[in-house]
Motif scaffolding. Structure first.
Motif, PDB file in Angstrom:
ATOM      1  N   TYR A  33       0.864  -1.336  -0.027  1.00  0.00           N
ATOM      2  CA  TYR A  33      -0.018   0.096  -0.018  1.00  0.00           C
ATOM      3  C   TYR A  33       0.995   1.309   0.063  1.00  0.00           C
ATOM      4  O   TYR A  33       2.105   1.174   0.491  1.00  0.00           O
ATOM      5  CB  TYR A  33      -0.744   0.072   1.048  1.00  0.00           C
ATOM      6  CG  TYR A  33      -1.799  -1.152   1.432  1.00  0.00           C
ATOM      7  CD1 TYR A  33      -1.484  -2.407   1.862  1.00  0.00           C
ATOM      8  CD2 TYR A  33      -3.131  -0.894   1.409  1.00  0.00           C
ATOM      9  CE1 TYR A  33      -2.235  -3.489   1.988  1.00  0.00           C
ATOM     10  CE2 TYR A  33      -4.063  -1.983   1.493  1.00  0.00           C
ATOM     11  CZ  TYR A  33      -3.691  -3.286   1.783  1.00  0.00           C
ATOM     12  OH  TYR A  33      -4.352  -4.346   1.867  1.00  0.00           O
ATOM     13  N   TYR A  35       0.120   5.435   1.203  1.00  0.00           N
ATOM     14  CA  TYR A  35      -0.583   6.254   1.635  1.00  0.00           C
ATOM     15  C   TYR A  35       0.049   7.699   1.610  1.00  0.00           C
ATOM     16  O   TYR A  35       1.313   8.073   1.485  1.00  0.00           O
ATOM     17  CB  TYR A  35      -0.899   5.992   3.115  1.00  0.00           C
ATOM     18  CG  TYR A  35      -1.920   4.903   3.438  1.00  0.00           C
ATOM     19  CD1 TYR A  35      -1.236   3.631   3.239  1.00  0.00           C
ATOM     20  CD2 TYR A  35      -3.213   5.163   3.523  1.00  0.00           C
ATOM     21  CE1 TYR A  35      -2.298   2.256   3.329  1.00  0.00           C
ATOM     22  CE2 TYR A  35      -4.139   3.936   3.707  1.00  0.00           C
ATOM     23  CZ  TYR A  35      -3.692   2.813   3.565  1.00  0.00           C
ATOM     24  OH  TYR A  35      -4.444   1.597   3.814  1.00  0.00           O
ATOM     25  N   PHE A  45      -5.679   7.068   1.640  1.00  0.00           N
ATOM     26  CA  PHE A  45      -5.265   5.795   0.811  1.00  0.00           C
ATOM     27  C   PHE A  45      -4.880   6.428  -0.471  1.00  0.00           C
ATOM     28  O   PHE A  45      -5.752   7.339  -1.263  1.00  0.00           O
ATOM     29  CB  PHE A  45      -6.634   4.963   0.901  1.00  0.00           C
ATOM     30  CG  PHE A  45      -6.304   3.944   0.016  1.00  0.00           C
ATOM     31  CD1 PHE A  45      -7.125   3.940  -1.313  1.00  0.00           C
ATOM     32  CD2 PHE A  45      -5.520   2.670   0.152  1.00  0.00           C
ATOM     33  CE1 PHE A  45      -7.085   2.616  -2.329  1.00  0.00           C
ATOM     34  CE2 PHE A  45      -5.335   1.613  -0.567  1.00  0.00           C
ATOM     35  CZ  PHE A  45      -6.244   1.612  -2.018  1.00  0.00           C
ATOM     36  N   ASN A  48      -3.569   0.166  -3.515  1.00  0.00           N
ATOM     37  CA  ASN A  48      -2.842  -1.145  -2.967  1.00  0.00           C
ATOM     38  C   ASN A  48      -2.407  -2.044  -4.345  1.00  0.00           C
ATOM     39  O   ASN A  48      -2.888  -1.928  -5.473  1.00  0.00           O
ATOM     40  CB  ASN A  48      -3.670  -1.880  -1.946  1.00  0.00           C
ATOM     41  CG  ASN A  48      -5.115  -2.119  -2.538  1.00  0.00           C
ATOM     42  OD1 ASN A  48      -5.338  -2.069  -3.889  1.00  0.00           O
ATOM     43  ND2 ASN A  48      -6.023  -2.711  -1.689  1.00  0.00           N
ATOM     44  N   GLU A  56      -6.583  -1.657  -6.219  1.00  0.00           N
ATOM     45  CA  GLU A  56      -7.455  -0.635  -5.799  1.00  0.00           C
ATOM     46  C   GLU A  56      -6.837   0.589  -5.833  1.00  0.00           C
ATOM     47  O   GLU A  56      -5.758   0.788  -5.395  1.00  0.00           O
ATOM     48  CB  GLU A  56      -8.377  -0.771  -4.566  1.00  0.00           C
ATOM     49  CG  GLU A  56      -9.377  -1.876  -4.727  1.00  0.00           C
ATOM     50  CD  GLU A  56      -9.140  -2.559  -3.502  1.00  0.00           C
ATOM     51  OE1 GLU A  56     -10.359  -2.842  -3.123  1.00  0.00           O
ATOM     52  OE2 GLU A  56      -8.187  -2.828  -3.022  1.00  0.00           O
ATOM     53  N   ARG A  95       1.265  -5.981   4.114  1.00  0.00           N
ATOM     54  CA  ARG A  95       0.596  -6.781   4.905  1.00  0.00           C
ATOM     55  C   ARG A  95       0.621  -8.136   4.424  1.00  0.00           C
ATOM     56  O   ARG A  95       0.726  -8.565   3.173  1.00  0.00           O
ATOM     57  CB  ARG A  95      -0.805  -6.505   4.686  1.00  0.00           C
ATOM     58  CG  ARG A  95      -1.790  -7.227   5.552  1.00  0.00           C
ATOM     59  CD  ARG A  95      -3.389  -6.642   5.339  1.00  0.00           C
ATOM     60  NE  ARG A  95      -4.170  -6.669   4.257  1.00  0.00           N
ATOM     61  CZ  ARG A  95      -4.594  -7.638   3.742  1.00  0.00           C
ATOM     62  NH1 ARG A  95      -4.689  -8.659   4.427  1.00  0.00           N
ATOM     63  NH2 ARG A  95      -5.069  -7.709   2.439  1.00  0.00           N
ATOM     64  N   LEU A 100      -1.383  -4.582   9.170  1.00  0.00           N
ATOM     65  CA  LEU A 100      -0.614  -3.776   8.328  1.00  0.00           C
ATOM     66  C   LEU A 100       0.443  -3.330   9.084  1.00  0.00           C
ATOM     67  O   LEU A 100       0.463  -2.557  10.287  1.00  0.00           O
ATOM     68  CB  LEU A 100      -1.597  -2.670   7.867  1.00  0.00           C
ATOM     69  CG  LEU A 100      -1.452  -1.817   6.649  1.00  0.00           C
ATOM     70  CD1 LEU A 100      -1.584  -2.864   5.483  1.00  0.00           C
ATOM     71  CD2 LEU A 100      -2.791  -0.794   6.479  1.00  0.00           C
TER      72      LEU A 100
ATOM     73  N   THR B  95     -12.270  -6.761  -1.147  1.00  0.00           N
ATOM     74  CA  THR B  95     -11.386  -5.763  -1.402  1.00  0.00           C
ATOM     75  C   THR B  95     -10.292  -5.668  -0.436  1.00  0.00           C
ATOM     76  O   THR B  95     -10.272  -6.230   0.740  1.00  0.00           O
ATOM     77  CB  THR B  95     -11.971  -4.381  -1.465  1.00  0.00           C
ATOM     78  OG1 THR B  95     -11.982  -3.877  -0.184  1.00  0.00           O
ATOM     79  CG2 THR B  95     -13.152  -4.404  -2.200  1.00  0.00           C
ATOM     80  N   ASN B  96      -9.071  -5.269  -0.774  1.00  0.00           N
ATOM     81  CA  ASN B  96      -8.013  -5.094   0.305  1.00  0.00           C
ATOM     82  C   ASN B  96      -7.643  -3.538   0.553  1.00  0.00           C
ATOM     83  O   ASN B  96      -6.615  -3.365   1.184  1.00  0.00           O
ATOM     84  CB  ASN B  96      -6.749  -5.757  -0.228  1.00  0.00           C
ATOM     85  CG  ASN B  96      -6.743  -7.296  -0.326  1.00  0.00           C
ATOM     86  OD1 ASN B  96      -7.048  -8.055   0.656  1.00  0.00           O
ATOM     87  ND2 ASN B  96      -6.826  -7.612  -1.779  1.00  0.00           N
ATOM     88  N   LYS B  97      -8.647  -2.868   0.398  1.00  0.00           N
ATOM     89  CA  LYS B  97      -8.402  -1.458   0.649  1.00  0.00           C
ATOM     90  C   LYS B  97      -8.579  -1.197   2.325  1.00  0.00           C
ATOM     91  O   LYS B  97      -9.553  -1.569   2.921  1.00  0.00           O
ATOM     92  CB  LYS B  97      -9.505  -0.513  -0.079  1.00  0.00           C
ATOM     93  CG  LYS B  97      -9.338   0.941   0.063  1.00  0.00           C
ATOM     94  CD  LYS B  97     -10.629   1.684  -0.764  1.00  0.00           C
ATOM     95  CE  LYS B  97     -10.336   3.161  -0.968  1.00  0.00           C
ATOM     96  NZ  LYS B  97     -11.629   3.590  -1.787  1.00  0.00           N
ATOM     97  N   VAL B  98      -7.559  -0.436   2.667  1.00  0.00           N
ATOM     98  CA  VAL B  98      -7.769  -0.099   3.974  1.00  0.00           C
ATOM     99  C   VAL B  98      -7.980   1.304   4.443  1.00  0.00           C
ATOM    100  O   VAL B  98      -6.903   2.241   3.576  1.00  0.00           O
ATOM    101  CB  VAL B  98      -6.291  -0.440   4.943  1.00  0.00           C
ATOM    102  CG1 VAL B  98      -6.613  -0.371   6.249  1.00  0.00           C
ATOM    103  CG2 VAL B  98      -6.217  -2.104   4.925  1.00  0.00           C
TER     104      VAL B  98
END
Lengths: 111, 110
Positions: A33, A35, A45, A48, A56, A95, A100, B95-98
């Motif tokens: 990820y 950020y 965000f 990812n 996404e 992760r 995370l 989904t893996n969005k955090v």
């Protein structure tokens, strides 16, 4: 706990230049990820990444942004060209199954 | 989209007092994690707690899925607890969005 390393810790560049932020993830982690956090504001965000693909991305992940992890090396965020509003701290997170883990961030200043 | 709200936005305590921090979310979740962000910016994972209650020293996290909330309780606060507390929600299956909450800034005075 597991360590995520981010290189460099600080980067100052001129607007319009390209920058690559590097993340050395935890060795057996599969999800990555990025950020963005502007000083004093919310952690936002960006994107990812799993199995070599973007899964996404948010509206903040502009066309000038790209991510990759060539040959299992660093997970990178490239911004080309940079804009003034890209100034922020960029955090990488990785992760495995659940938790995370974050790097210490790269502070990017675009002049 | 996912909405994660934290309250209070800021909190000032005298050392020794307790604190209750709240995280409310508007969607279903499959993960909930609490972080402490140091004044310098780095994040420390406090709890991975998608449901139920977990303890670690002076900290307790409780997540109630049906009520779409998670809380972080800090007992006997210390000046070194000062910083920002963030909850992070992984919602929507497949989904893996955090997504992070808005954060609570805590200041503990001596």
């Amino acid at each position: 706990g597991p360590k995520v390393l981010q290189i460099p810790s600080h980067q100052i560049i001129d607007m319009g230049q390209m920058v690559t932020l590097n993340c050395d993830p935890v060795s057996n982690h599969l999800y990555f990820y990025w950020y963005k956090q502007i000083l004093g504001q919310q952690m936002e965000f960006l994107v990812n990444f799993y199995n070599g693909k973007v899964m996404e991305k948010s509206k903040l992940f502009k066309d000038q942004f790209s991510v990759e992890r060539p040959d299992g090396s660093y997970f990178t965020l490239k911004i080309q060209p940079t804009a003034l509003e890209d100034s922020a701290v960029y955090f990488c997170a990785t992760r495995g199954a659940e938790t995370l883990y974050f790097g210490s961030g790269t502070r990017l200043t675009v002049l | 989209g996912q909405q994660v709200q934290q309250s209070p936005a800021s909190l000032v305590l005298q050392e020794g007092e307790n604190a209750e921090l709240q995280c409310n979310f508007s969607t279903s979740l499959n993960s909930m994690q609490w972080f402490y962000q140091r004044p310098g910016g780095s994040l420390v994972s406090l709890f991975y707690n998608p449901s139920g209650t977990k303890h670690s020293g002076r900290l307790t996290s409780t997540t109630v899925i049906k009520e779409r909330r998670s809380s972080l309780h800090i007992s006997s606060s210390q000046t070194t607890d000062s910083g920002t507390y963030l909850c992070a929600l992984g919602g929507v299956p497949n989904t893996n969005k955090v997504v992070f909450g808005t954060g609570t800034r805590l200041q503990v005075l001596p």
